[in-house]
Enzyme design. Structure first.
Site, PDB file in Angstrom:
ATOM      1  N   ARG A  12       1.946  -3.894  -1.001  1.00  0.00           N
ATOM      2  CA  ARG A  12       0.728  -4.478  -0.401  1.00  0.00           C
ATOM      3  C   ARG A  12      -0.405  -3.454  -0.455  1.00  0.00           C
ATOM      4  O   ARG A  12      -0.211  -2.308  -0.881  1.00  0.00           O
ATOM      5  CB  ARG A  12       0.977  -4.940   1.037  1.00  0.00           C
ATOM      6  CG  ARG A  12       1.620  -3.919   1.929  1.00  0.00           C
ATOM      7  CD  ARG A  12       2.265  -4.593   3.151  1.00  0.00           C
ATOM      8  NE  ARG A  12       3.150  -3.677   3.858  1.00  0.00           N
ATOM      9  CZ  ARG A  12       2.775  -2.857   4.815  1.00  0.00           C
ATOM     10  NH1 ARG A  12       1.515  -2.845   5.216  1.00  0.00           N
ATOM     11  NH2 ARG A  12       3.629  -2.039   5.397  1.00  0.00           N
ATOM     12  N   ASN A  73       1.461   6.893  -3.284  1.00  0.00           N
ATOM     13  CA  ASN A  73       0.536   6.072  -2.497  1.00  0.00           C
ATOM     14  C   ASN A  73       1.099   5.652  -1.146  1.00  0.00           C
ATOM     15  O   ASN A  73       0.334   5.476  -0.186  1.00  0.00           O
ATOM     16  CB  ASN A  73       0.150   4.822  -3.294  1.00  0.00           C
ATOM     17  CG  ASN A  73      -0.501   3.771  -2.417  1.00  0.00           C
ATOM     18  OD1 ASN A  73      -1.671   3.881  -2.048  1.00  0.00           O
ATOM     19  ND2 ASN A  73       0.267   2.742  -2.042  1.00  0.00           N
ATOM     20  N   TYR A 142      -1.822  12.276  11.065  1.00  0.00           N
ATOM     21  CA  TYR A 142      -2.252  11.589   9.840  1.00  0.00           C
ATOM     22  C   TYR A 142      -3.210  12.484   9.053  1.00  0.00           C
ATOM     23  O   TYR A 142      -3.035  12.700   7.842  1.00  0.00           O
ATOM     24  CB  TYR A 142      -2.917  10.253  10.194  1.00  0.00           C
ATOM     25  CG  TYR A 142      -3.375   9.481   8.981  1.00  0.00           C
ATOM     26  CD1 TYR A 142      -2.480   8.725   8.224  1.00  0.00           C
ATOM     27  CD2 TYR A 142      -4.709   9.519   8.572  1.00  0.00           C
ATOM     28  CE1 TYR A 142      -2.899   8.031   7.099  1.00  0.00           C
ATOM     29  CE2 TYR A 142      -5.136   8.830   7.439  1.00  0.00           C
ATOM     30  CZ  TYR A 142      -4.232   8.074   6.714  1.00  0.00           C
ATOM     31  OH  TYR A 142      -4.652   7.401   5.594  1.00  0.00           O
ATOM     32  N   ALA A 143      -4.225  13.014   9.744  1.00  0.00           N
ATOM     33  CA  ALA A 143      -5.197  13.876   9.058  1.00  0.00           C
ATOM     34  C   ALA A 143      -4.509  15.109   8.486  1.00  0.00           C
ATOM     35  O   ALA A 143      -4.783  15.518   7.346  1.00  0.00           O
ATOM     36  CB  ALA A 143      -6.308  14.281  10.026  1.00  0.00           C
TER      37      ALA A 143
HETATM   38  N1  LIG Z   1      -6.476   1.464   4.098  1.00  0.00           N
HETATM   39  C1  LIG Z   1      -7.231   2.504   4.357  1.00  0.00           C
HETATM   40  O1  LIG Z   1      -8.295   2.412   5.005  1.00  0.00           O
HETATM   41  C2  LIG Z   1      -6.859   3.854   3.816  1.00  0.00           C
HETATM   42  C3  LIG Z   1      -7.802   4.881   3.875  1.00  0.00           C
HETATM   43  C4  LIG Z   1      -7.473   6.131   3.377  1.00  0.00           C
HETATM   44  C5  LIG Z   1      -6.233   6.354   2.814  1.00  0.00           C
HETATM   45  N2  LIG Z   1      -5.326   5.339   2.772  1.00  0.00           N
HETATM   46  C6  LIG Z   1      -4.019   5.650   2.175  1.00  0.00           C
HETATM   47  O2  LIG Z   1      -3.744   4.736   1.137  1.00  0.00           O
HETATM   48  C7  LIG Z   1      -2.338   4.523   1.045  1.00  0.00           C
HETATM   49  C8  LIG Z   1      -2.056   3.019   1.086  1.00  0.00           C
HETATM   50  O3  LIG Z   1      -2.616   2.521   2.298  1.00  0.00           O
HETATM   51  P1  LIG Z   1      -2.733   0.947   2.554  1.00  0.00           P
HETATM   52  O4  LIG Z   1      -3.916   0.757   3.426  1.00  0.00           O
HETATM   53  O5  LIG Z   1      -2.626   0.205   1.283  1.00  0.00           O
HETATM   54  O6  LIG Z   1      -1.432   0.731   3.461  1.00  0.00           O
HETATM   55  P2  LIG Z   1      -0.567  -0.581   3.780  1.00  0.00           P
HETATM   56  O7  LIG Z   1      -1.301  -1.794   3.391  1.00  0.00           O
HETATM   57  O8  LIG Z   1      -0.097  -0.393   5.164  1.00  0.00           O
HETATM   58  O9  LIG Z   1       0.682  -0.397   2.754  1.00  0.00           O
HETATM   59  C9  LIG Z   1       1.491   0.741   2.903  1.00  0.00           C
HETATM   60  C10 LIG Z   1       2.464   0.823   1.748  1.00  0.00           C
HETATM   61  O10 LIG Z   1       3.328   1.967   2.007  1.00  0.00           O
HETATM   62  C11 LIG Z   1       4.663   1.503   2.141  1.00  0.00           C
HETATM   63  N3  LIG Z   1       5.378   2.181   3.222  1.00  0.00           N
HETATM   64  C12 LIG Z   1       5.066   2.201   4.546  1.00  0.00           C
HETATM   65  N4  LIG Z   1       6.014   2.847   5.240  1.00  0.00           N
HETATM   66  C13 LIG Z   1       6.948   3.233   4.336  1.00  0.00           C
HETATM   67  C14 LIG Z   1       8.191   3.891   4.437  1.00  0.00           C
HETATM   68  N5  LIG Z   1       8.703   4.291   5.615  1.00  0.00           N
HETATM   69  N6  LIG Z   1       8.899   4.112   3.305  1.00  0.00           N
HETATM   70  C15 LIG Z   1       8.427   3.684   2.117  1.00  0.00           C
HETATM   71  N7  LIG Z   1       7.270   3.049   1.958  1.00  0.00           N
HETATM   72  C16 LIG Z   1       6.539   2.814   3.055  1.00  0.00           C
HETATM   73  C17 LIG Z   1       4.580   0.031   2.472  1.00  0.00           C
HETATM   74  O11 LIG Z   1       5.794  -0.617   2.106  1.00  0.00           O
HETATM   75  P3  LIG Z   1       6.344  -1.888   2.980  1.00  0.00           P
HETATM   76  O12 LIG Z   1       5.530  -3.063   2.585  1.00  0.00           O
HETATM   77  O13 LIG Z   1       7.778  -1.996   2.594  1.00  0.00           O
HETATM   78  O14 LIG Z   1       6.157  -1.512   4.415  1.00  0.00           O
HETATM   79  C18 LIG Z   1       3.371  -0.392   1.651  1.00  0.00           C
HETATM   80  O15 LIG Z   1       3.743  -0.615   0.320  1.00  0.00           O
HETATM   81  C19 LIG Z   1      -1.707   5.273   2.233  1.00  0.00           C
HETATM   82  O16 LIG Z   1      -1.203   6.519   1.783  1.00  0.00           O
HETATM   83  C20 LIG Z   1      -2.890   5.482   3.162  1.00  0.00           C
HETATM   84  O17 LIG Z   1      -2.733   6.614   3.988  1.00  0.00           O
HETATM   85  C21 LIG Z   1      -5.617   4.101   3.253  1.00  0.00           C
END
Ligand SMILES: NC(=O)c1ccc[n+]([C@@H]2O[C@H](COP(=O)([O-])OP(=O)(O)OC[C@H]3O[C@@H](n4cnc5c(N)ncnc54)[C@H](OP(=O)(O)O)[C@@H]3O)[C@@H](O)[C@H]2O)c1
Length: 236
Positions: A12, A73, A142-143
């Protein structure tokens, strides 16, 4: 040559967009999620320290023994109020560090060792604006995990460039995924948008386009680069 790619957290959000964008290129990509889902995706819960090794080996199997690009990611953004008891605060800290940073390091280590045998390869790490700007009082960990990811990226870039191994990072600001929606809802969306000169949060496709560039096209001299994707909400 068709490049072989392992990307984590593709079920996702940003990871799903990264996988979709990369699939439009001449690549073979293996995706990943924490739980079993679609059949093309490998399940591995990265809170388990043995999971990165299992994931790497499963991806190698699926990709006939060759991985050219690793995209780290997968990540979590879970609150850890300092008012909670020491034990649960420390547990939250360790969980975020394991999933966001240590698992990425474990996969990167395996990738560098493998890339040496191939004569090169690329790592793209999805970090965060929080690495440079810091985050809310609920998210020290997180940071810190994302700042650690940047330090790791630069170290890999400097250490292995001469062997054709390149490392890059992207630092998204708020990006429209489940993770950001929860945060915006909890912290007051309008106020946060006022802090973004572009007037909107980033779209997953914008991050995916940048990751695709770094994974496939960026010139070697860019190794070690960190790309901001934040609507000028944090310029440095
Ligand atoms: N969204 C933002 O505003 C933002 C901003 C800056 C950086 N980021 C970074 O971008 C990346 C993706 O974020 P996102 O917003 O797309 O997050 P998201 O929608 O919450 O998706 C997180 C992804 O990581 C996987 N994941 C979560 N917990 C896990 C675990 N214990 N083991 C293996 N996989 C796990 C999830 O798999 P499942 O579906 O199986 O849970 C999912 O595929 C992250 O590293 C986040 O820190 C996001």
């Amino acid at each position: 040559m068709t490049l072989h790619i392992l990307a984590t957290g593709t079920s996702r959000g940003i990871g799903e967009a990264i996988a979709a964008r990369l699939r439009t290129e001449d690549v073979r990509i293996v995706g990943h999620a924490s739980r079993p889902g679609d059949s093309g995706t490998i399940a591995a819960d990265l809170s388990d320290p043995s999971a990165p090794g299992t994931l790497w080996n499963a991806a190698l199997d699926r990709l006939d023994g060759r991985i050219d690009v690793l995209v780290n990611n997968a990540g979590i953004f879970e609150a850890a109020p300092i008012e909670q008891p020491e034990e649960s605060w420390s547990h939250a800290w360790a969980r975020t560090m394991q999933i966001n940073l240590t698992a990425s390091a474990q996969l990167s280590r395996l990738a560098v060792l493998h890339f040496r045998s191939l004569g090169g390869g690329r790592i793209v790490n999805v970090a965060s604006r929080a690495a440079y700007r810091g985050d809310s009082p609920l998210h020290w960990h997180y940071a810190a995990s994302k700042a650690g990811m940047i330090g790791m990226t630069k170290t890999i870039a400097r250490g292995y460039a001469a062997e054709g191994i390149y490392a890059f990072a992207v630092c998204p600001g708020f990006t429209l995924t489940g993770m950001a929606e929860d945060y915006l809802a909890s912290r007051g969306g309008d106020g946060l948008l006022a802090d973004i000169p572009l007037g909107r949060v980033a779209m997953p496709e914008e991050v995916a386009e940048t990751v695709k560039f770094l994974a496939l096209d960026a010139p070697p001299s860019m190794t070690g680069a960190v790309i901001d994707i934040n609507g000028a909400s944090y310029v440095r």
